[in-house]
Design an enzyme around this catalytic site. Structure first.
Site, PDB file in Angstrom:
ATOM      1  N   SER A 218      69.616 127.410  93.447  1.00  0.00           N
ATOM      2  CA  SER A 218      68.831 128.637  93.389  1.00  0.00           C
ATOM      3  C   SER A 218      68.335 129.140  94.740  1.00  0.00           C
ATOM      4  O   SER A 218      67.772 130.231  94.828  1.00  0.00           O
ATOM      5  CB  SER A 218      67.626 128.413  92.469  1.00  0.00           C
ATOM      6  OG  SER A 218      66.806 127.348  92.946  1.00  0.00           O
TER       7      SER A 218
ATOM      8  N   SER B  92      69.636 122.709  94.131  1.00  0.00           N
ATOM      9  CA  SER B  92      69.341 124.084  94.529  1.00  0.00           C
ATOM     10  C   SER B  92      69.134 124.296  96.019  1.00  0.00           C
ATOM     11  O   SER B  92      69.115 125.433  96.479  1.00  0.00           O
ATOM     12  CB  SER B  92      68.114 124.602  93.764  1.00  0.00           C
ATOM     13  OG  SER B  92      68.468 124.873  92.432  1.00  0.00           O
TER      14      SER B  92
ATOM     15  N   LYS C 185      62.122 130.899 100.614  1.00  0.00           N
ATOM     16  CA  LYS C 185      62.588 131.240  99.262  1.00  0.00           C
ATOM     17  C   LYS C 185      61.470 131.940  98.489  1.00  0.00           C
ATOM     18  O   LYS C 185      60.307 131.510  98.545  1.00  0.00           O
ATOM     19  CB  LYS C 185      62.995 129.944  98.549  1.00  0.00           C
ATOM     20  CG  LYS C 185      63.567 130.091  97.156  1.00  0.00           C
ATOM     21  CD  LYS C 185      63.971 128.715  96.651  1.00  0.00           C
ATOM     22  CE  LYS C 185      64.615 128.765  95.286  1.00  0.00           C
ATOM     23  NZ  LYS C 185      65.084 127.425  94.848  1.00  0.00           N
TER      24      LYS C 185
END
Length: 459
Positions: free
Chosen positions: A132, A156, A57
């Site tokens: 996210s 997330s 990420k």
């Protein structure tokens, strides 16, 4: 070498449609793969991830790659060194492909920003991959990456895993060091925000977890003050079988789709059929946990981000502006309490609530429940009709938020599909520092469920 080339080819072919990766360098990937191949030819001892292509990420430092967390305020920021978890993955032999898309500053359950645009779900390009860690989930589900690392302050990791039909683990805070994550997980936010592994199977998640976990003593940086020296443990079959499991379909406040109920009941039935004691059980205090979680994620998150955002409102994405408005419109605090005083009260209340629920979990150390009220939603949607009730955007993810507030480890395993063919994952939740138990139960569930099924994009 061939494995790396295959993944790079898939990125070239599918990333324009998915928008999962935001920074990858073919030559750097191939150089890593060549080194991995040479090590095998030399007969060297290799790690458990040798030659495995992973993604990270883009809120976690990967040396030489962008770490922008989806915001123009960090546009062009290049990480100088690997975060500890990335360094551990490399040491285990992983080939790091690159970094994946996020919503701006990670504050959304969908992935879209003004730097790179939105990420699409490989099961249906008109729908979100979640947030996210949405870019990460989309990349893994579509086979652009074999697995990787995300972060989770309110679902997330778990919501994108649920939306994209893969597995993910939100560990206990401190089990995997969050050093090198942006925004920095500090203060009260460190009680809820964690980094963790994502992959297509629980066995792969377990391998990633075992590599990433461990004490961060600050050799590379300042260190993670929340990390703890908890060794990875082996769970023996006999002790696992003694674990009682409680399950619940909903929280009586936010309804879930019928397919979600079916997925939870299927999980309970499968575990029952392979010898576990499984009973209906819902802890008391979940609604209080939902409300308290917002004080940490919304109020504390807003306070942490405010100095960075002040004066830059015109540069923010619509999603972040929306989040910012929610933090400003939070319910009135008790008489004359300032934000800091309110947060302290929430902190003390959180500890009391955590104790209350842990007492209840003496009987049921593992819980099975929904991940979210709905499967992946269409881009930009903000409310849904479920069982005759309107479910609002902030309410649909409460099933994840409780366990961030409480600091409990939770994994997601795909367990069914909606009428529209969208994946539905269930949560397996345990007590603090018992990730091994969670993963062992999740592994049993995955084995009984049958082989992983990929999205239509792969057909």
């Amino acid at each position: 070498m061939e494995v790396a080339r295959t993944h790079l080819d898939r990125i070239e072919c599918l990333n324009p449609r998915l928008n999962a990766f935001v920074d990858y360098k073919q030559e750097a990937v191939l150089a890593q793969a060549r080194d991995a191949e040479k090590a095998i030819l030399r007969g060297e001892d290799v790690g458990p991830l040798h030659g495995v292509p992973l993604s990270i990420k883009s809120a976690i430092d990967v040396a030489g790659h962008r770490c922008e967390a989806g915001t123009r305020l960090r546009a062009g920021h290049i990480a100088a060194e690997d975060a500890p978890l990335v360094a551990r993955l490399r040491a285990a032999g992983a080939v790091i492909l690159g970094v994946t898309n996020t919503p701006e500053l990670l504050m959304a359950w969908e992935t879209d920003n003004l730097l790179y645009g939105r990420t699409n779900n490989p099961w249906d390009l008109t729908r979100t991959a979640g947030g996210s860690s949405g870019g990460e989930a989309a990349a893994i589900a579509a086979g652009l990456s074999a697995g990787g690392a995300g972060s989770d302050g309110g679902g997330s990791i778990r919501v994108p895993a649920h939306f994209c039909g893969i597995c993910g683990l939100k560990p206990t805070p401190g089990r995997i060091p969050s050093t090198g994550h942006f925004p920095k997980s500090g203060g009260p936010f460190a009680l809820i925000g964690v980094v963790g592994p994502m992959a297509r199977t629980i066995e792969d998640v377990r391998t990633l977890f075992e590599v990433m976990a461990g004490w961060d003593d600050g050799d590379l940086r300042d260190g993670d003050p929340c990390s703890a020296p908890v060794e990875v443990r082996e769970i023996h079959e006999a002790s696992l079988r003694s674990v009682r499991i409680g399950f619940f379909e909903d929280d009586s406040r936010t309804p879930v789709t019928q397919e979600t109920r079916s997925a939870v009941n299927r999980a309970a039935s499968l575990l029952l059929s392979c010898g576990f004691r499984v009973d209906p059980f819902r802890p008391e205090g979940l609604e209080e946990a939902r409300q308290s979680w917002w004080e940490f994620f919304g109020t504390a998150g807003g306070m942490i981000l405010e100095p960075m955002l002040r004066g830059h409102e015109s540069e923010l994405s619509p999603i972040l502006r929306e989040f910012h408005s929610w933090t400003k419109a939070a319910p009135a605090r008790p008489v004359a309490l300032q934000p800091g005083e309110s947060l302290l009260a929430a902190w003390l209340g959180r500890d009391a609530l955590r104790e209350k629920i842990l007492v209840q979990m003496r009987k049921y150390p593992v819980l099975i429940c929904p991940t979210a009220a709905i499967p992946a939603f269409r881009h930009g949607e903000r409310e849904w009709q479920v069982e005759g009730k309107t479910v609002k955007y902030l309410d649909a993810w409460s099933y994840c938020e409780w366990f961030n507030l409480l600091g409990f480890p939770a994994a997601v395993v795909p367990m069914g599909y909606s009428d529209e063919g969208l994946p539905i994952g269930v949560q397996i939740v345990g007590r603090p520092w018992e990730e091994e138990v969670v993963l062992a139960v999740a592994g049993k569930l995955e084995m009984e469920r049958g082989p992983w099924r990929g999205p239509p994009l792969l057909e």
